[in-house]
Design a protein around this motif. Structure first.
Motif, PDB file in Angstrom:
ATOM      1  N   MET A  35       0.816  -1.208   0.000  1.00 56.33           N
ATOM      2  CA  MET A  35       0.000   0.000   0.000  1.00 56.33           C
ATOM      3  C   MET A  35       0.853   1.264   0.000  1.00 56.33           C
ATOM      4  N   ALA A  36       2.078   1.162   0.497  1.00 58.23           N
ATOM      5  CA  ALA A  36       2.954   2.337   0.532  1.00 58.23           C
ATOM      6  C   ALA A  36       3.603   2.626  -0.818  1.00 58.23           C
ATOM      7  N   PHE A  37       3.506   1.689  -1.755  1.00 57.15           N
ATOM      8  CA  PHE A  37       4.098   1.878  -3.088  1.00 57.15           C
ATOM      9  C   PHE A  37       3.204   2.797  -3.909  1.00 57.15           C
ATOM     10  N   PRO A  38       3.747   3.745  -4.704  1.00 57.15           N
ATOM     11  CA  PRO A  38       5.156   4.094  -4.873  1.00 57.15           C
ATOM     12  C   PRO A  38       5.572   5.296  -4.019  1.00 57.15           C
ATOM     13  N   PHE A  39       4.697   5.718  -3.112  1.00 54.55           N
ATOM     14  CA  PHE A  39       4.962   6.943  -2.342  1.00 54.55           C
ATOM     15  C   PHE A  39       6.196   6.778  -1.453  1.00 54.55           C
ATOM     16  N   GLU A  40       6.369   5.580  -0.907  1.00 54.88           N
ATOM     17  CA  GLU A  40       7.527   5.330  -0.051  1.00 54.88           C
ATOM     18  C   GLU A  40       8.823   5.460  -0.836  1.00 54.88           C
ATOM     19  N   GLN A  41       8.875   4.874  -2.024  1.00 48.28           N
ATOM     20  CA  GLN A  41      10.092   4.916  -2.830  1.00 48.28           C
ATOM     21  C   GLN A  41      10.383   6.343  -3.316  1.00 48.28           C
ATOM     22  N   ILE A  42       9.317   7.083  -3.669  1.00 44.50           N
ATOM     23  CA  ILE A  42       9.498   8.479  -4.071  1.00 44.50           C
ATOM     24  C   ILE A  42      10.051   9.294  -2.912  1.00 44.50           C
ATOM     25  N   ALA A  43       9.516   9.057  -1.718  1.00 46.75           N
ATOM     26  CA  ALA A  43       9.980   9.790  -0.537  1.00 46.75           C
ATOM     27  C   ALA A  43      11.437   9.479  -0.230  1.00 46.75           C
ATOM     28  N   LEU A  44      11.822   8.219  -0.347  1.00 49.06           N
ATOM     29  CA  LEU A  44      13.219   7.844  -0.088  1.00 49.06           C
ATOM     30  C   LEU A  44      14.151   8.496  -1.105  1.00 49.06           C
ATOM     31  N   GLY A  45      13.721   8.521  -2.377  1.00 51.42           N
ATOM     32  CA  GLY A  45      14.535   9.170  -3.396  1.00 51.42           C
ATOM     33  C   GLY A  45      14.670  10.663  -3.154  1.00 51.42           C
ATOM     34  N   LEU A  46      13.579  11.311  -2.751  1.00 52.79           N
ATOM     35  CA  LEU A  46      13.630  12.745  -2.464  1.00 52.79           C
ATOM     36  C   LEU A  46      14.509  13.030  -1.250  1.00 52.79           C
ATOM     37  N   ARG A  47      14.439  12.169  -0.253  1.00 55.28           N
ATOM     38  CA  ARG A  47      15.260  12.367   0.947  1.00 55.28           C
ATOM     39  C   ARG A  47      16.741  12.239   0.610  1.00 55.28           C
ATOM     40  N   ALA A  48      17.078  11.210  -0.181  1.00 50.28           N
ATOM     41  CA  ALA A  48      18.470  11.025  -0.575  1.00 50.28           C
ATOM     42  C   ALA A  48      18.959  12.202  -1.421  1.00 50.28           C
ATOM     43  N   LEU A  49      18.100  12.680  -2.330  1.00 48.93           N
ATOM     44  CA  LEU A  49      18.479  13.826  -3.167  1.00 48.93           C
ATOM     45  C   LEU A  49      18.644  15.089  -2.325  1.00 48.93           C
ATOM     46  N   SER A  50      17.776  15.268  -1.346  1.00 42.37           N
ATOM     47  CA  SER A  50      17.842  16.462  -0.498  1.00 42.37           C
ATOM     48  C   SER A  50      19.116  16.490   0.334  1.00 42.37           C
ATOM     49  N   LEU A  51      19.561  15.312   0.791  1.00 46.73           N
ATOM     50  CA  LEU A  51      20.752  15.234   1.631  1.00 46.73           C
ATOM     51  C   LEU A  51      22.051  15.290   0.841  1.00 46.73           C
ATOM     52  N   SER A  52      21.945  15.332  -0.501  1.00 46.70           N
ATOM     53  CA  SER A  52      23.159  15.308  -1.324  1.00 46.70           C
ATOM     54  C   SER A  52      23.825  16.682  -1.431  1.00 46.70           C
ATOM     55  N   GLY A  53      23.129  17.719  -1.041  1.00 54.29           N
ATOM     56  CA  GLY A  53      23.701  19.066  -1.121  1.00 54.29           C
ATOM     57  C   GLY A  53      22.640  20.103  -1.405  1.00 54.29           C
ATOM     58  N   GLN A  54      23.068  21.369  -1.537  1.00 55.80           N
ATOM     59  CA  GLN A  54      22.112  22.449  -1.756  1.00 55.80           C
ATOM     60  C   GLN A  54      21.388  22.310  -3.092  1.00 55.80           C
ATOM     61  N   LEU A  55      22.136  21.969  -4.147  1.00 53.06           N
ATOM     62  CA  LEU A  55      21.513  21.785  -5.452  1.00 53.06           C
ATOM     63  C   LEU A  55      20.540  20.611  -5.422  1.00 53.06           C
ATOM     64  N   GLY A  56      20.950  19.533  -4.792  1.00 53.99           N
ATOM     65  CA  GLY A  56      20.075  18.372  -4.668  1.00 53.99           C
ATOM     66  C   GLY A  56      18.832  18.694  -3.862  1.00 53.99           C
ATOM     67  N   ASN A  57      18.994  19.501  -2.808  1.00 52.01           N
ATOM     68  CA  ASN A  57      17.845  19.884  -1.989  1.00 52.01           C
ATOM     69  C   ASN A  57      16.847  20.710  -2.804  1.00 52.01           C
ATOM     70  N   ALA A  58      17.366  21.638  -3.629  1.00 54.95           N
ATOM     71  CA  ALA A  58      16.478  22.456  -4.467  1.00 54.95           C
ATOM     72  C   ALA A  58      15.746  21.586  -5.488  1.00 54.95           C
ATOM     73  N   MET A  59      16.469  20.654  -6.081  1.00 54.90           N
ATOM     74  CA  MET A  59      15.830  19.750  -7.046  1.00 54.90           C
ATOM     75  C   MET A  59      14.773  18.880  -6.366  1.00 54.90           C
ATOM     76  N   ALA A  60      15.075  18.436  -5.140  1.00 54.87           N
ATOM     77  CA  ALA A  60      14.123  17.601  -4.408  1.00 54.87           C
ATOM     78  C   ALA A  60      12.833  18.374  -4.131  1.00 54.87           C
ATOM     79  N   ILE A  61      12.961  19.642  -3.772  1.00 52.32           N
ATOM     80  CA  ILE A  61      11.774  20.460  -3.502  1.00 52.32           C
ATOM     81  C   ILE A  61      10.951  20.647  -4.769  1.00 52.32           C
ATOM     82  N   LEU A  62      11.626  20.882  -5.911  1.00 48.18           N
ATOM     83  CA  LEU A  62      10.909  21.053  -7.173  1.00 48.18           C
ATOM     84  C   LEU A  62      10.185  19.772  -7.584  1.00 48.18           C
TER      85      LEU A  62
END
Length: 318
Positions: A35-62
């Motif tokens: 039931m958590a698919f695909p929202f869980e995987q999207i959230a994990l990808g966004l979290r990893a992208l956000s923690l990669s740096g300022q550019l990654g954080n901006a891309m994650a927000i977009l």
């Protein structure tokens, strides 16, 4: 969709569901529940992208904003093509739900509950999917209510294809995931006493087959339903339509018999090996939807046969 293409698609879906179930077992932090698919995987990808740096954080927000605003963008596109109806108001609500669900998927600790992280993510996914299902069900009901007979037949064909996809996902996703969970619980509860445990493993496998069989039989019945609708679209008074309706009713009867017999026989088999089993699961299946489907199919077959006979009599009179 042709029969061979549908079979190929459902086979691919079954393989993907099995892989997802295995991933959930061996990579629990990525696939915690269906039931958590695909929202869980999207959230994990966004979290990893956000923690990669300022550019990654901006891309994650977009990406986060674009994904959550997708229903509103869809609403704007729909407005250009047709007049909005009441159920379209669900799309902005869905955007709000997605903003909350994905954010909490990224930060599940914000929900203060004694439940596990997996249970929290499953709950969040269920909330999102329930809103999506609400919109599509209301849209389908409106389409069915306003459609003429040819268009209604096309909608019914699409609905049967969707049911086949749903049944396969339950059989190879939900049921197989429960099977893996049962194996894990059995192994954890019998650490140090594995002698003879293989018998219980075999019966857990049989239990999975008994649980999944009704859904697989429903797919078998759906194929007969699609064939009937195809024949009705070609000529509702043809002998082929009558034969397709009879085939549908026969499949419903056979499916119902198989479901009841396998459920009872599995219980009897457990009784015969009860002293060798570490886990017992008695099942009493009363397939009410299959019974209703069977009665509807029998009525439809009789109705189509009578219509054909009436048309032949009228043709003779003319």
């Amino acid at each position: 969709m042709k029969r061979t293409m549908l079979l190929f698609f459902l086979s691919c879906e079954a393989i993907l569901c099995l892989l997802a179930a295995f991933f959930r077992e061996f990579i629990p932090g990525v696939f915690t529940s269906m039931m958590a698919f695909p929202f869980e995987q999207i959230a994990l990808g966004l979290r990893a992208l956000s923690l990669s740096g300022q550019l990654g954080n901006a891309m994650a927000i977009l990406i986060y904003a674009a994904f959550c605003l997708a229903p509103v963008i869809l609403l704007m596109a729909i407005r250009k093509k047709r007049k909005l109806v009441l159920e379209d108001a669900i799309l902005p609500l869905l955007s709000l739900v997605l903003f909350a669900v994905v954010y909490l998927m990224i930060n599940p600790g914000f929900i203060r509950t004694p439940a596990s992280i997996a249970a929290v993510k499953s709950f969040l996914g269920t909330v999102a999917w329930s809103v999506i299902a609400k919109y599509f069900l209301l849209r389908v009901l409106r389409l069915f209510y306003t459609a003429d007979v040819p268009r209604l037949q096309k909608y019914m064909t699409a609905l049967l294809h969707g049911l086949a996809v749903l049944f396969v996902s339950i059989a190879f996703g939900v049921c197989f995931g429960d099977f893996l969970n049962a194996i894990g619980a059995l192994r954890a509860g019998n650490t140090g006493s594995e002698d003879g445990l293989w018998v219980s493993y075999v019966f857990l496998g049989l239990q999975y087959l008994v649980n999944a069989l009704p859904y697989l039989l429903d797919v078998w019945v759906v194929f007969a339903g699609i064939r009937l609708l195809t024949e009705l679209q070609a000529n509702r008074y043809s002998q082929a339509s009558v034969d397709a309706a009879q085939d549908l009713s026969q499949r419903c009867c056979k499916a119902l018999i198989i479901i009841v017999v396998t459920s009872v026989d599995f219980n009897l088999l457990q009784l015969a090996f009860v002293n060798s089993l570490r886990v017992i699961s008695a099942t009493v299946q009363v397939p009410i939807p299959s019974i209703a489907f069977l009665l509807a199919a029998l009525l439809l077959a009789q109705y189509i046969g009578e219509n054909k006979q009436l048309k032949e009599d009228n043709d003779l009179i003319v």
